[in-house]
Design an enzyme around this catalytic site. Structure first.
Site, PDB file in Angstrom:
ATOM      1  N   ARG A 108       0.848  -1.201   0.000  1.00 60.60           N
ATOM      2  CA  ARG A 108       0.000   0.000   0.000  1.00 60.60           C
ATOM      3  C   ARG A 108       0.877   1.243   0.000  1.00 60.60           C
ATOM      4  O   ARG A 108       0.570   2.247  -0.628  1.00 60.60           O
ATOM      5  CB  ARG A 108      -0.947  -0.023   1.213  1.00 60.60           C
ATOM      6  CG  ARG A 108      -2.118  -0.975   1.030  1.00 60.60           C
ATOM      7  CD  ARG A 108      -3.124  -0.868   2.175  1.00 60.60           C
ATOM      8  NE  ARG A 108      -2.582  -1.375   3.428  1.00 60.60           N
ATOM      9  CZ  ARG A 108      -2.842  -2.587   3.927  1.00 60.60           C
ATOM     10  NH1 ARG A 108      -3.676  -3.401   3.292  1.00 60.60           N
ATOM     11  NH2 ARG A 108      -2.315  -2.988   5.051  1.00 60.60           N
ATOM     12  N   CYS A 165      -2.430 -14.361  -3.026  1.00 61.11           N
ATOM     13  CA  CYS A 165      -2.139 -14.804  -1.660  1.00 61.11           C
ATOM     14  C   CYS A 165      -2.332 -16.317  -1.542  1.00 61.11           C
ATOM     15  O   CYS A 165      -2.452 -16.850  -0.444  1.00 61.11           O
ATOM     16  CB  CYS A 165      -3.004 -14.055  -0.647  1.00 61.11           C
ATOM     17  SG  CYS A 165      -4.761 -14.289  -0.889  1.00 61.11           S
TER      18      CYS A 165
HETATM   19  N1  SAH Z   1      -6.871  -5.142  -0.764  1.00 62.69           N
HETATM   20  C1  SAH Z   1      -7.461  -5.317   0.540  1.00 62.69           C
HETATM   21  C2  SAH Z   1      -7.679  -6.772   0.901  1.00 62.69           C
HETATM   22  C3  SAH Z   1      -8.472  -7.566  -0.118  1.00 62.69           C
HETATM   23  S1  SAH Z   1      -9.181  -9.017   0.521  1.00 62.69           S
HETATM   24  C4  SAH Z   1      -6.617  -4.580   1.580  1.00 62.69           C
HETATM   25  O1  SAH Z   1      -5.497  -4.161   1.279  1.00 62.69           O
HETATM   26  O2  SAH Z   1      -7.069  -4.438   2.699  1.00 62.69           O
HETATM   27  C5  SAH Z   1     -10.141  -9.598  -0.811  1.00 62.69           C
HETATM   28  C6  SAH Z   1     -11.463  -8.871  -1.006  1.00 62.69           C
HETATM   29  O3  SAH Z   1     -12.056  -9.361  -2.203  1.00 62.69           O
HETATM   30  C7  SAH Z   1     -12.515  -9.047   0.061  1.00 62.69           C
HETATM   31  O4  SAH Z   1     -12.891  -7.789   0.538  1.00 62.69           O
HETATM   32  C8  SAH Z   1     -13.715  -9.738  -0.638  1.00 62.69           C
HETATM   33  O5  SAH Z   1     -14.963  -9.213  -0.192  1.00 62.69           O
HETATM   34  C9  SAH Z   1     -13.474  -9.366  -2.060  1.00 62.69           C
HETATM   35  N2  SAH Z   1     -13.970 -10.282  -3.104  1.00 62.69           N
HETATM   36  C10 SAH Z   1     -13.889 -11.629  -3.150  1.00 62.69           C
HETATM   37  N3  SAH Z   1     -14.331 -12.097  -4.325  1.00 62.69           N
HETATM   38  C11 SAH Z   1     -14.703 -11.012  -5.059  1.00 62.69           C
HETATM   39  C12 SAH Z   1     -15.218 -10.820  -6.383  1.00 62.69           C
HETATM   40  N4  SAH Z   1     -15.411 -11.869  -7.195  1.00 62.69           N
HETATM   41  N5  SAH Z   1     -15.473  -9.580  -6.800  1.00 62.69           N
HETATM   42  C13 SAH Z   1     -15.261  -8.515  -5.981  1.00 62.69           C
HETATM   43  N6  SAH Z   1     -14.765  -8.625  -4.742  1.00 62.69           N
HETATM   44  C14 SAH Z   1     -14.485  -9.857  -4.284  1.00 62.69           C
END
Ligand code: SAH
Length: 382
Positions: free
Chosen positions: A198, A326
């Site tokens: 980030r 991940c």
């Molecule tokens: N980038 C974030 C963490 C991401 S975690 C950070 O830095 O804090 C992954 C996220 O993907 C979750 O919030 C989940 O709700 C979302 N997610 C999972 N499958 C998805 C999809 N098909 N389309 C959109 N969002 C999705």
């Protein structure tokens, strides 16, 4: 075992002597009777033993957890300010010598995931030592992950020690203030492993129009705007995550910036944005784990390729793609191949300008390479 790997698989065990119960500490002996380690016994799991100690005579109790936890906390402190004391992972399970024990600090609170029978057995000792080593006001137990069932453990969450945390806890990450929902958020509440990435987004996105895919509570977007991004579109399929993303935008005084929120499936949204002729100067792809078993690697790769291909097509000339996986079962090489395949199909000239990984408070013990799960590439298109 001889390489000090902390997992003992059921297939490697000749016999179990006595009648140990799940979570009991057992001695692990070689076939010729030599003492190898003490481990937590987990008969329901394929990993029947997780090693607590390779030191003969080390008692697994209060003092053992005190030493391991003090050590883990001290290493985080020694990595300051890269690792912020009040928003970091304190215990990274196997890689901190405590299999199945994850503990993240959010301000005055600690949020735990206890993922093994051994961790469950000693949860009170662990919580007490975490409080003592950090001065935290309370420890919350987020042991509601599905993997608990593989260990034969129920999914549960609630207070473990000290006071109960408020509904939302505020943390600081560089210039950003972020709200964390310890009770209902994903995992322990937030993705601390992405902190450095980030920060990279903040430093590299000035003047760029950013697309933040799988945004969760908006961390990457907030950081991009702190770095002078021209605007940010946040996409996630979770309504509550987006609600918190909006709160985080406001908390950072960014509500008057060009920020959009889209509750949608990223796969579909990326296609629609292309149909609409939208383009972006930087895109973040931080999806959930697509590969959860070896049988699923191919399918997961197709998912990664799909979103990377769509994202590459949306980038402006000189645009940046911060792309992550991940999935621990997908190694760096294969991930790079998948992204390369996506670049080929997108007919974009693209190159890796930086390799990305998990923050240093998520160390990988050299005897536990499985601890390396987060990988990423910063790719720039011509
Ligand atoms: N980038 C974030 C963490 C991401 S975690 C950070 O830095 O804090 C992954 C996220 O993907 C979750 O919030 C989940 O709700 C979302 N997610 C999972 N499958 C998805 C999809 N098909 N389309 C959109 N969002 C999705």
């Amino acid at each position: 075992m001889l390489r000090r790997h902390p997992w003992i698989f059921s297939g490697g065990v000749g016999a179990v002597e006595g009648s140990p119960r799940p979570g009991d500490t057992v001695d692990v002996l070689s076939s010729d009777g030599k003492w190898l380690a003490s481990a937590a016994y987990s008969p329901k799991s394929q990993i029947v033993g997780r090693v607590w100690s390779f030191t003969p005579g080390e008692d697994i109790g209060q003092e053992f957890f005190k030493i391991r936890i003090e050590q883990a906390v001290a290493t985080r402190k020694s990595l300051a300010p890269t690792v912020p004391e009040r928003a970091c992972r304190l215990l990274n399970a196997e890689s901190d010598g405590l299999p199945g024990v994850i503990a993240d600090r959010y301000g005055d609170w600690i949020s735990c995931e206890l993922l093994s029978t051994g961790a469950e057995r000693f949860k009170d000792e662990i919580a007490a030592q975490l409080m003592a080593a950090t001065g935290a006001l309370g420890v919350w137990n987020r042991s509601d992950a599905a993997v608990r069932t593989k260990e034969g453990l129920p999914r549960t969450s609630g207070p473990l020690a000290g006071q109960e945390p408020p509904e939302l806890v505020e943390i600081e990450e560089g210039p950003a203030r972020l709200l964390v929902d310890i009770r209902n958020g994903h995992k322990t509440g937030y993705y601390l492993d992405q902190r450095d990435n980030r920060s990279a987004v903040r430093k590299l996105c000035a003047g760029r129009n950013v697309l933040n895919c799988f945004c969760y509570t908006g961390g990457f977007g907030v950081m991009a705007l702190h770095g002078g991004a021209a605007g940010c579109m946040n996409i996630d399929s979770s309504g509550p995550a987006l609600e918190l993303a909006r709160k985080n935008t406001a908390l950072n005084g960014q509500e008057h910036e060009d920020v959009e929120y889209l509750e949608d499936d990223v796969f579909a949204a990326l296609r629609r944005l292309r149909d609409q002729g939208r383009t972006f100067g930087a895109i973040v792809l931080d999806p959930p784990k697509f590969v959860d078993s070896r049988a699923n690697i191919q399918k997961g790769c197709r998912g990664y390729k799909d979103i990377n291909l769509s994202a590459l097509r949306l980038l402006e000339p000189g645009g940046l793609l911060f792309t992550f996986s991940c999935s621990g079962l997908l190694d760096e090489d294969l991930f790079q191949k998948v992204v390369a395949g996506a670049a080929l199909d997108s007919v974009r000239d693209a190159r890796i300008v930086r390799r990305l990984g998990q923050a240093p408070d998520h160390p990988v013990a050299l005897n536990f390479p499985e601890g390396q799960y987060l990988k990423g590439l910063l790719v720039q298109v011509a």
